[in-house]
Enzyme design. Structure first.
Site, PDB file in Angstrom:
ATOM      1  N   ARG A 134     101.612  22.525 -43.124  1.00 10.58           N
ATOM      2  CA  ARG A 134     101.298  21.320 -42.360  1.00 10.58           C
ATOM      3  C   ARG A 134     101.513  21.523 -40.868  1.00 10.58           C
ATOM      4  NH1 ARG A 134     104.404  17.000 -46.107  1.00 10.58           N
ATOM      5  NH2 ARG A 134     102.582  16.134 -47.169  1.00 10.58           N
ATOM      6  N   ARG A 154     123.649   0.325 -19.593  1.00 12.20           N
ATOM      7  CA  ARG A 154     122.736   0.662 -18.496  1.00 12.20           C
ATOM      8  C   ARG A 154     122.745  -0.477 -17.484  1.00 12.20           C
ATOM      9  NH1 ARG A 154     119.887   5.227 -19.441  1.00 12.20           N
ATOM     10  NH2 ARG A 154     119.452   5.785 -21.599  1.00 12.20           N
ATOM     11  N   GLY A 209     113.541  12.922 -23.550  1.00 15.43           N
ATOM     12  CA  GLY A 209     113.231  13.336 -22.179  1.00 15.43           C
ATOM     13  C   GLY A 209     111.934  12.693 -21.716  1.00 15.43           C
ATOM     14  N   HIS A 210     112.067  11.548 -21.020  1.00 15.71           N
ATOM     15  CA  HIS A 210     110.875  10.847 -20.545  1.00 15.71           C
ATOM     16  C   HIS A 210     110.313  11.469 -19.275  1.00 15.71           C
ATOM     17  CE1 HIS A 210     109.948   7.561 -23.148  1.00 15.71           C
ATOM     18  NE2 HIS A 210     111.227   7.233 -23.253  1.00 15.71           N
ATOM     19  N   GLY A 247     124.492   9.757 -15.494  1.00 12.87           N
ATOM     20  CA  GLY A 247     123.289  10.492 -15.096  1.00 12.87           C
ATOM     21  C   GLY A 247     122.787  10.082 -13.723  1.00 12.87           C
ATOM     22  N   ARG A 263     121.896  12.527 -29.113  1.00 12.81           N
ATOM     23  CA  ARG A 263     123.031  12.186 -28.244  1.00 12.81           C
ATOM     24  C   ARG A 263     124.326  12.028 -29.041  1.00 12.81           C
ATOM     25  NH1 ARG A 263     120.226   7.730 -24.716  1.00 12.81           N
ATOM     26  NH2 ARG A 263     121.882   6.414 -25.526  1.00 12.81           N
ATOM     27  N   ILE A 278     121.968  14.413 -21.482  1.00 13.37           N
ATOM     28  CA  ILE A 278     121.317  15.397 -22.356  1.00 13.37           C
ATOM     29  C   ILE A 278     120.033  15.902 -21.703  1.00 13.37           C
ATOM     30  CG2 ILE A 278     122.284  14.390 -24.467  1.00 13.37           C
ATOM     31  CD1 ILE A 278     119.376  13.344 -25.050  1.00 13.37           C
ATOM     32  N   ASP A 279     119.545  15.189 -20.674  1.00 13.75           N
ATOM     33  CA  ASP A 279     118.272  15.561 -20.042  1.00 13.75           C
ATOM     34  C   ASP A 279     118.396  16.743 -19.077  1.00 13.75           C
ATOM     35  OD1 ASP A 279     117.173  13.441 -21.387  1.00 13.75           O
ATOM     36  OD2 ASP A 279     117.241  12.073 -19.680  1.00 13.75           O
TER      37      ASP A 279
HETATM   38  O1  F6P Z   1     118.749   9.751 -20.394  1.00 16.72           O
HETATM   39  C1  F6P Z   1     119.143  10.067 -21.664  1.00 16.72           C
HETATM   40  C2  F6P Z   1     118.134   9.581 -22.674  1.00 16.72           C
HETATM   41  O2  F6P Z   1     118.606   9.912 -23.972  1.00 16.72           O
HETATM   42  C3  F6P Z   1     116.704  10.106 -22.510  1.00 16.72           C
HETATM   43  O3  F6P Z   1     116.514  11.403 -22.971  1.00 16.72           O
HETATM   44  C4  F6P Z   1     115.942   9.082 -23.290  1.00 16.72           C
HETATM   45  O4  F6P Z   1     114.599   9.036 -22.885  1.00 16.72           O
HETATM   46  C5  F6P Z   1     116.669   7.798 -22.961  1.00 16.72           C
HETATM   47  O5  F6P Z   1     117.993   8.183 -22.611  1.00 16.72           O
HETATM   48  C6  F6P Z   1     116.732   6.817 -24.085  1.00 16.72           C
HETATM   49  O6  F6P Z   1     117.339   5.660 -23.609  1.00 16.72           O
HETATM   50  P1  F6P Z   1     117.959   4.498 -24.504  1.00 16.72           P
HETATM   51  O7  F6P Z   1     119.220   5.032 -25.126  1.00 16.72           O
HETATM   52  O8  F6P Z   1     118.218   3.405 -23.551  1.00 16.72           O
HETATM   53  O9  F6P Z   1     116.950   4.196 -25.558  1.00 16.72           O
END
Ligand code: F6P
Length: 357
Positions: A171, A74, A179-180, A111, A284, A135-136
């Site tokens: 339960r 990133r 997905g943030h 992305g 992922r 994946i989002d």
């Molecule tokens: O953008 C893809 C994603 O998998 C999101 O769904 C998730 O919130 C984020 O990346 C997680 O990021 P990292 O791999 O940096 O923890």
């Protein structure tokens, strides 16, 4: 003769290799001579000149292989213009690598953030082609991104597995789906697995409504309830906070994630036991599903054609079942979110699925 560079940036997904293979196969068929330089760990490789000339061997047998043969990292867009710790101008460094290798084009897979940086390089005069990965599924201008369908399969499997144990033990289970910012993955996996309650970042939830939905099921004799909850699900109260206030709240947060807070609220209100399951990065991982393999083969071939046509500065998108060249300048920085009033949500609601609103 074509000389191209390739990099995969941001969070990985299942079909990055399939997409790169598609591009290289397409180019190999149309060019007499082809050189493909692979940059390692995303933009980092381009900035610091960490690359290798790839051969057809590198692309052989990778259609079904998850992850990325180039590695990824990133590199936040907002830091692209900020010099690194040694004072290096990252944008200038990327341009130098590009010109040193005399590239015709850079193929950039990633992305939203990756796309913004690709657009920045385009503005700086480089030839770029972007392929929409995540994946989002939140990239504006394409109906679908690669990785999304493969991740739906995994998240759906996870909820399916929880279903059987939830039914045995009567339960309540929360499955937290990635997905943030957007809830596409949670929505699709939730509907596909028959979740009873689906909570998305786009539809702030009311804990009263969530509790009512669980109680309604109990009254109907259903001993268990499954909630598919996006990482970025948010309560109505929290949605009213400013960005700064919400960040402040998260700083002193005692829960590992929103699902645990929700579980705590449900337990206190209904005097029941709630379990939280977080499939996390498994979503992922693994091999791309057939849909993604086809999608990436098509996007890859279309990217190769765009390079042959010397039509640069585009994202290769899928629109209404056809590949399409979409100008990066039109889409970079835009997010494709779930419309709370869309048909799919209305249909899900008409089947009794609660969105907590
Ligand atoms: O953008 C893809 C994603 O998998 C999101 O769904 C998730 O919130 C984020 O990346 C997680 O990021 P990292 O791999 O940096 O923890």
């Amino acid at each position: 003769m074509k000389r191209i560079g390739m990099l995969t940036s941001g969070g990985d997904c299942q079909a990055l290799n399939a997409a790169m293979r598609g591009v290289v196969k397409g180019l190999s068929e149309s060019c007499n001579e082809l050189e493909v330089y692979g940059f390692f760990e995303g933009y980092k490789g381009l900035i610091y000149g960490n690359y290798r000339l790839l051969t057809s061997e590198d692309f052989s047998g990778i259609l079904t292989k998850g992850g990325t043969i180039l590695g990824s990292s990133r590199q936040p867009f907002k830091l692209m213009r900020v010099p690194d710790k040694n004072g290096l101008d990252k944008v200038e460094a990327m341009k130098q690598t590009y010109y040193k290798l005399n590239l015709d084009c850079l193929v950039i897979l990633g992305g939203n953030g990756t796309q913004k940086s690709a657009n920045l390089l385009r503005e700086e005069g480089l030839h770029v082609i972007h392929l929409p990965k995540t994946i989002d599924n939140d990239i504006y201008g394409t109906d679908v991104t690669f990785g999304f369908q493969s991740a739906i399969n995994i998240a759906t499997d996870a909820i399916d597995c929880v279903h059987t144990t939830a039914a045995s033990h009567n339960r309540i289970f929360i499955v937290e789906v990635m997905g943030h910012k957007v809830g596409w993955l949670t929505l699709y996996a939730g509907v596909a697995s028959g979740a009873d309650i689906i909570l998305l970042p786009e539809i702030p939830y009311d804990i009263e409504r969530v509790s009512e939905a669980i109680e309604k099921r109990s009254r109907a004799g259903k001993g268990f309830t499954i909630l598919a909850v996006a990482e970025g699900a948010i309560s109505k109260e929290d949605a009213k906070l400013s960005k700064k206030e919400y960040k402040e709240k998260l700083k002193n947060y005692k829960f590992p994630s929103v699902s645990y807070e929700l579980a705590d609220m449900i337990e206190k209100r209904l005097d029941v036991e709630v379990r939280v399951v977080v499939p996390g990065h498994t979503q992922r991982g693994g091999s791309p599903c057939p849909y993604d393999r086809v999608l990436c083969s098509r996007l890859g071939a279309a990217a190769a054609q765009a390079i042959m046509d010397e039509d640069y500065g585009n994202m290769i998108a899928m629109v209404n079942g056809n590949t399409k060249r979409v100008p990066l300048g039109d889409v970079a920085g835009k997010l494709k979110t779930v419309n709370p009033h869309c048909q799919m949500i209305q249909e899900a609601k008409s089947m009794g699925i609660s969105f907590g609103d």
